[in-house]
Design a protein around this motif. Structure first.
Motif, short mmCIF file in Angstrom:
data_model
loop_
_atom_site.label_atom_id
_atom_site.label_comp_id
_atom_site.label_asym_id
_atom_site.label_seq_id
_atom_site.Cartn_x
_atom_site.Cartn_y
_atom_site.Cartn_z
N PRO A 129 0.80 -1.23 0.00
CA PRO A 129 0.00 0.00 0.00
C PRO A 129 0.83 1.28 0.00
O PRO A 129 0.35 2.32 -0.44
N PHE A 130 2.08 1.21 0.47
CA PHE A 130 2.89 2.43 0.56
C PHE A 130 4.06 2.46 -0.43
O PHE A 130 4.89 3.35 -0.38
N GLY A 131 4.12 1.49 -1.35
CA GLY A 131 5.20 1.54 -2.34
C GLY A 131 5.50 0.19 -2.95
O GLY A 131 4.93 -0.84 -2.57
N SER A 132 6.42 0.21 -3.92
CA SER A 132 6.84 -1.01 -4.62
C SER A 132 8.31 -1.27 -4.33
O SER A 132 9.13 -0.34 -4.30
N PHE A 133 8.63 -2.55 -4.15
CA PHE A 133 9.99 -2.93 -3.77
C PHE A 133 10.36 -4.23 -4.47
O PHE A 133 9.50 -5.03 -4.83
N VAL A 134 11.68 -4.43 -4.63
CA VAL A 134 12.19 -5.70 -5.15
C VAL A 134 13.01 -6.32 -4.03
O VAL A 134 13.90 -5.69 -3.48
N GLU A 135 12.68 -7.57 -3.71
CA GLU A 135 13.39 -8.28 -2.66
C GLU A 135 14.09 -9.47 -3.29
O GLU A 135 13.46 -10.28 -3.96
N ILE A 136 15.40 -9.55 -3.10
CA ILE A 136 16.17 -10.68 -3.63
C ILE A 136 16.67 -11.50 -2.46
O ILE A 136 17.30 -10.98 -1.54
N GLU A 137 16.38 -12.80 -2.51
CA GLU A 137 16.79 -13.71 -1.44
C GLU A 137 17.74 -14.75 -2.00
O GLU A 137 17.52 -15.31 -3.07
#
Length: 198
Positions: A129-137
């Motif tokens: 709801p507060f933004g877009s992110f890319v998470e790499i694991e």
């Protein structure tokens, strides 16, 4: 407990990233909606100990997860936690069990996640709801190699949790304190149209 190593990338163009992932032959499971409930004791003892107890529902899967700091401090540019996770047959029954044990829902959050697999890494395109992110694991070396191949190595990064990022976002934008971050009814309707109901 297994170690979970990850890094979040901020301000990434999802369209360009998807194109790069396709060109590199990465595999996607498609976008899906997640509901997450985070539990604690009335004294907030889990938060004080940096322990996360979470019940997640995504598609037809229900997962119960515990995360905590590693017993041995690890010097890393990544967010590193010990994680224990298992599938649960019934969401409502697990909810009742946690309630019976004295846990309550301290906050909830939702996101749309699109998970890709590439070079031993999971690349998650997350819309919150507060933004877009890319998470790499993955392993530290692999994460940085993958980010370079995807052209996002110069993006701003964060080791913070989505909860911490939400708190910071609300503070920066003069919004009232609120630990939960969920989509509005209108946003959920748009999401349903975009990805379909599971």
């Amino acid at each position: 407990m297994a170690l979970e190593c990850e890094l979040k990338y901020l301000n990434v163009d999802f369209k360009k990233l998807r194109n790069a992932l396709r060109e590199l032959g990465a595999e996607s499971s498609g976008p899906y909606f997640e509901t997450n409930l985070v539990f604690d004791t009335r004294e907030r003892s889990l938060r004080e100990s940096n322990i996360l107890l979470r019940l997640r529902q995504k598609r037809s899967d229900v997962l119960l997860t515990v995360k905590r700091p590693p017993e041995v401090i690890i010097d890393s540019m990544l967010k590193v936690v010990e994680e224990l996770e298992t599938t649960v047959d019934d969401f409502d029954s697990m909810l009742a069990i946690l309630d019976t044990l004295g846990f309550f829902i301290s906050f909830s959050y939702e996101k749309v996640r699109e998970k890709w697999r590439f070079m031993r890494c999971a690349i998650c395109l997350d819309e919150l709801p507060f933004g877009s992110f890319v998470e790499i694991e993955g392993e530290e070396h692999d994460i940085f190699q993958v980010s370079k191949l995807l052209g996002i190595q110069d993006s701003k990064t964060s080791k913070q949790t989505y909860h911490a990022l939400n708190v910071a976002y609300r503070k920066q934008n003069g919004l009232a304190d609120e630990e939960s971050f969920v989509f509005t009814k209108e946003q959920k309707e748009a999401i349903d149209k975009q990805i379909g109901k599971d």
